[in-house]
Design a protein around this motif. Structure first.
Motif, PDB file in Angstrom:
ATOM      1  N   ARG A  93     -11.136  -0.967   5.282  1.00  0.00           N
ATOM      2  CA  ARG A  93     -10.238   0.086   5.549  1.00  0.00           C
ATOM      3  C   ARG A  93      -9.696   0.289   6.829  1.00  0.00           C
ATOM      4  NH1 ARG A  93     -13.195   4.414   1.819  1.00  0.00           N
ATOM      5  NH2 ARG A  93     -11.295   5.796   2.565  1.00  0.00           N
ATOM      6  N   LEU A  94     -10.594  -0.150   8.110  1.00  0.00           N
ATOM      7  CA  LEU A  94     -10.019   0.172   9.362  1.00  0.00           C
ATOM      8  C   LEU A  94      -8.889  -0.463   9.788  1.00  0.00           C
ATOM      9  CD1 LEU A  94     -13.599  -0.551  11.162  1.00  0.00           C
ATOM     10  CD2 LEU A  94     -12.273   1.579  10.330  1.00  0.00           C
ATOM     11  N   TYR A  95      -8.334  -1.667   8.535  1.00  0.00           N
ATOM     12  CA  TYR A  95      -7.116  -2.352   8.866  1.00  0.00           C
ATOM     13  C   TYR A  95      -5.910  -1.940   8.264  1.00  0.00           C
ATOM     14  CZ  TYR A  95     -10.672  -6.232  10.426  1.00  0.00           C
ATOM     15  OH  TYR A  95     -11.628  -6.685  11.017  1.00  0.00           O
ATOM     16  N   ASP A  96      -6.068  -0.714   7.786  1.00  0.00           N
ATOM     17  CA  ASP A  96      -5.111  -0.068   6.888  1.00  0.00           C
ATOM     18  C   ASP A  96      -3.814   0.222   7.605  1.00  0.00           C
ATOM     19  OD1 ASP A  96      -6.609  -0.391   4.591  1.00  0.00           O
ATOM     20  OD2 ASP A  96      -6.759   1.685   3.917  1.00  0.00           O
ATOM     21  N   GLY A  97      -3.761   0.445   8.838  1.00  0.00           N
ATOM     22  CA  GLY A  97      -2.477   0.861   9.612  1.00  0.00           C
ATOM     23  C   GLY A  97      -1.711  -0.150  10.089  1.00  0.00           C
ATOM     24  N   LEU A  98      -2.450  -1.465   9.940  1.00  0.00           N
ATOM     25  CA  LEU A  98      -1.819  -2.569  10.705  1.00  0.00           C
ATOM     26  C   LEU A  98      -0.538  -3.227  10.021  1.00  0.00           C
ATOM     27  CD1 LEU A  98      -4.894  -4.838  11.265  1.00  0.00           C
ATOM     28  CD2 LEU A  98      -3.824  -3.349  12.964  1.00  0.00           C
ATOM     29  N   GLY A  99      -0.246  -3.187   8.801  1.00  0.00           N
ATOM     30  CA  GLY A  99       1.021  -3.685   8.215  1.00  0.00           C
ATOM     31  C   GLY A  99       0.778  -4.864   7.691  1.00  0.00           C
ATOM     32  N   ALA A 100       1.478  -5.390   6.717  1.00  0.00           N
ATOM     33  CA  ALA A 100       1.437  -6.711   6.047  1.00  0.00           C
ATOM     34  C   ALA A 100       1.768  -7.791   6.892  1.00  0.00           C
ATOM     35  CB  ALA A 100       2.210  -6.819   4.804  1.00  0.00           C
ATOM     36  N   GLU A 101       2.456  -7.516   7.902  1.00  0.00           N
ATOM     37  CA  GLU A 101       2.908  -8.850   8.839  1.00  0.00           C
ATOM     38  C   GLU A 101       1.848  -9.235   9.765  1.00  0.00           C
ATOM     39  OE1 GLU A 101       3.805  -4.845  11.042  1.00  0.00           O
ATOM     40  OE2 GLU A 101       4.075  -5.626   9.044  1.00  0.00           O
ATOM     41  N   LEU A 102       0.775  -8.523   9.787  1.00  0.00           N
ATOM     42  CA  LEU A 102      -0.358  -8.973  10.499  1.00  0.00           C
ATOM     43  C   LEU A 102      -1.534  -9.475   9.679  1.00  0.00           C
ATOM     44  CD1 LEU A 102      -0.812  -6.097  13.237  1.00  0.00           C
ATOM     45  CD2 LEU A 102       0.569  -8.576  13.655  1.00  0.00           C
ATOM     46  N   ILE A 103      -2.301 -10.541  10.355  1.00  0.00           N
ATOM     47  CA  ILE A 103      -3.487 -11.000   9.991  1.00  0.00           C
ATOM     48  C   ILE A 103      -4.571 -10.326  10.427  1.00  0.00           C
ATOM     49  CG2 ILE A 103      -5.039 -12.877   9.708  1.00  0.00           C
ATOM     50  CD1 ILE A 103      -2.329 -13.137   8.094  1.00  0.00           C
ATOM     51  N   PHE A 236       0.926   3.600 -14.312  1.00  0.00           N
ATOM     52  CA  PHE A 236       0.827   3.910 -13.158  1.00  0.00           C
ATOM     53  C   PHE A 236       1.645   5.394 -13.316  1.00  0.00           C
ATOM     54  CE2 PHE A 236       0.193  -0.748 -12.887  1.00  0.00           C
ATOM     55  CZ  PHE A 236      -1.104  -0.700 -12.258  1.00  0.00           C
ATOM     56  N   ARG A 237       0.785   6.455 -12.806  1.00  0.00           N
ATOM     57  CA  ARG A 237       1.615   7.916 -12.887  1.00  0.00           C
ATOM     58  C   ARG A 237       2.633   7.785 -11.496  1.00  0.00           C
ATOM     59  NH1 ARG A 237      -3.145  10.711 -14.388  1.00  0.00           N
ATOM     60  NH2 ARG A 237      -3.020  11.365 -16.643  1.00  0.00           N
ATOM     61  N   SER A 238       2.182   7.258 -10.510  1.00  0.00           N
ATOM     62  CA  SER A 238       2.877   7.124  -9.107  1.00  0.00           C
ATOM     63  C   SER A 238       3.433   5.952  -9.111  1.00  0.00           C
ATOM     64  CB  SER A 238       1.861   7.244  -8.079  1.00  0.00           C
ATOM     65  OG  SER A 238       2.468   7.384  -6.900  1.00  0.00           O
ATOM     66  N   GLN A 239       5.081   6.321  -8.600  1.00  0.00           N
ATOM     67  CA  GLN A 239       5.954   5.103  -8.535  1.00  0.00           C
ATOM     68  C   GLN A 239       6.135   5.025  -7.132  1.00  0.00           C
ATOM     69  OE1 GLN A 239       6.767   2.850 -10.687  1.00  0.00           O
ATOM     70  NE2 GLN A 239       5.390   3.857 -11.930  1.00  0.00           N
ATOM     71  N   GLN A 240       5.470   5.918  -6.258  1.00  0.00           N
ATOM     72  CA  GLN A 240       5.718   5.835  -4.861  1.00  0.00           C
ATOM     73  C   GLN A 240       5.436   4.544  -4.060  1.00  0.00           C
ATOM     74  OE1 GLN A 240       3.168   8.697  -2.738  1.00  0.00           O
ATOM     75  NE2 GLN A 240       3.820   8.260  -0.849  1.00  0.00           N
ATOM     76  N   PRO A 241       6.345   3.992  -3.178  1.00  0.00           N
ATOM     77  CA  PRO A 241       6.251   3.051  -2.402  1.00  0.00           C
ATOM     78  C   PRO A 241       5.101   2.811  -1.477  1.00  0.00           C
ATOM     79  CG  PRO A 241       8.426   3.634  -2.379  1.00  0.00           C
ATOM     80  CD  PRO A 241       7.806   4.661  -3.098  1.00  0.00           C
ATOM     81  N   VAL A 242       4.334   1.793  -1.469  1.00  0.00           N
ATOM     82  CA  VAL A 242       3.001   1.852  -0.475  1.00  0.00           C
ATOM     83  C   VAL A 242       3.132   0.661   0.144  1.00  0.00           C
ATOM     84  CG1 VAL A 242       0.425   1.669  -0.702  1.00  0.00           C
ATOM     85  CG2 VAL A 242       1.442   3.038  -2.278  1.00  0.00           C
ATOM     86  N   ALA A 243       2.742   0.846   1.522  1.00  0.00           N
ATOM     87  CA  ALA A 243       2.919  -0.189   2.206  1.00  0.00           C
ATOM     88  C   ALA A 243       1.889  -1.263   1.945  1.00  0.00           C
ATOM     89  CB  ALA A 243       2.953   0.350   3.863  1.00  0.00           C
ATOM     90  N   ALA A 244       2.361  -2.375   1.967  1.00  0.00           N
ATOM     91  CA  ALA A 244       1.435  -3.572   1.838  1.00  0.00           C
ATOM     92  C   ALA A 244       0.417  -3.750   2.993  1.00  0.00           C
ATOM     93  CB  ALA A 244       2.086  -4.924   1.743  1.00  0.00           C
ATOM     94  N   PRO A 245      -0.902  -3.810   2.632  1.00  0.00           N
ATOM     95  CA  PRO A 245      -2.058  -3.943   3.809  1.00  0.00           C
ATOM     96  C   PRO A 245      -1.944  -5.362   4.402  1.00  0.00           C
ATOM     97  CG  PRO A 245      -3.251  -4.193   1.708  1.00  0.00           C
ATOM     98  CD  PRO A 245      -1.497  -3.836   1.496  1.00  0.00           C
TER      99      PRO A 245
END
Length: 279
Positions: A93-103, A236-245
């Motif tokens: 979970r420490l990587y959650d703020g990195l974004g899907a474009e990173l490994i 799914f109750r929420s339809q909020q967009p979620v950034a891919a990890p």
């Protein structure tokens, strides 16, 4: 020949209890210290210490307990003089703020901010990791775990709790969850985690290891599997967009231990198929 010794701190928790059972069955001499254990220990041989103590979902409501579990108690354990190795359980979970474009590699710089409440978890885990590097003197290692699941009968975490609800619902029914279909996670099966922790303790050469599958499963993909194999509808109750990890890099485990974790879809597919034949 003497049996290997393991001391499991946090043996009452999900992973700690499973590790205790697994190592005992494998013939290890296991110690499971109680919560009122007096640390540091300077007389009793601790062997390989597995530091499984920690808080997850309730860390904000129990901030002081979070610091005690992730940092303060760890210091006292590290100051014990009779351990051979120590594996500190941290989180991807420490990587959650990195974004899907990173490994997400073990040496990736991590974005954390004291002003963000949820970063209390990240900051305390990172402090624990730093203490392992500073006080561990080369004997302490960090295992950053992805989302660990076991089975629908052991409903710890989002994935097994959803599968448990699916198993309890009749065929053709809808199962409602508060999450978004766009959310995704790397899910790692508990037996793979237990094997990795022992490998890291006994044969590890690096200070940090990602323990993951290297693949993310989206909630909408999970929903498609549930519909196709189990005959239920995941809503799914929420339809909020979620950034891919970010995708978690597992090359280090692959190189050091020939790591071949089970894919989550391969593990849960037989469970879902069985659910299709139950009412």
């Amino acid at each position: 020949m003497s049996r290997p010794i393991a001391t499991i701190v946090g043996s009452q928790g999900f992973i700690g209890a499973a590790l205790l059972r697994n190592l005992t069955a494998a013939g290890w001499d296991c110690r499971a210290p109680s919560r009122d254990m007096r640390w540091p220990v300077r007389e009793q041989e601790l062997g390989h210490v597995f530091y499984c103590a920690g808080l997850t979902g309730d860390y904000l409501q129990r901030a002081a307990d979070t610091v005690e579990a992730h940092v303060s108690l760890l210091v006292r354990v590290l100051e014990s003089t009779t351990w051979e190795s120590l594996v500190y359980l941290s989180s991807t979970r420490l990587y959650d703020g990195l974004g899907a474009e990173l490994i997400a590699q073990e040496n990736t710089l991590l974005p954390v901010s004291p002003q963000v409440p949820r970063h209390l978890f990240d900051l305390t885990k990172l402090t624990g990791e730093s203490l392992c590097h500073v006080l561990g003197k080369g004997r302490a290692r960090v295992a950053r775990l992805a989302s660990v699941y076991n089975s629908p009968d052991d409903a710890n975490g989002f994935l097994p709790s959803v599968l448990h609800q699916v198993a309890q619902a009749p065929v053709g029914a809808s199962v409602v969850t508060d999450s978004s279909p766009h959310a995704s996670r790397d899910y790692i099966h508990l037996p793979d985690v237990l094997r990795a922790l022992v490998d890291i303790a006994v044969r590890g050469t690096h200070t940090v290891y990602n323990v993951a599958t290297g693949e993310n499963l989206r909630n909408d993909e999970l929903g498609q599997l549930v519909r196709r194999l189990a005959g239920r509808e995941l809503v799914f109750r929420s339809q909020q967009p979620v950034a891919a990890p970010a995708v978690i890099d597992i090359d280090r485990l692959e190189r050091d231990f020939s790591w071949r974790p089970a894919r989550v879809t391969s593990v849960i597919a037989p469970w879902l198929t069985d659910m299709a034949h139950t009412q």
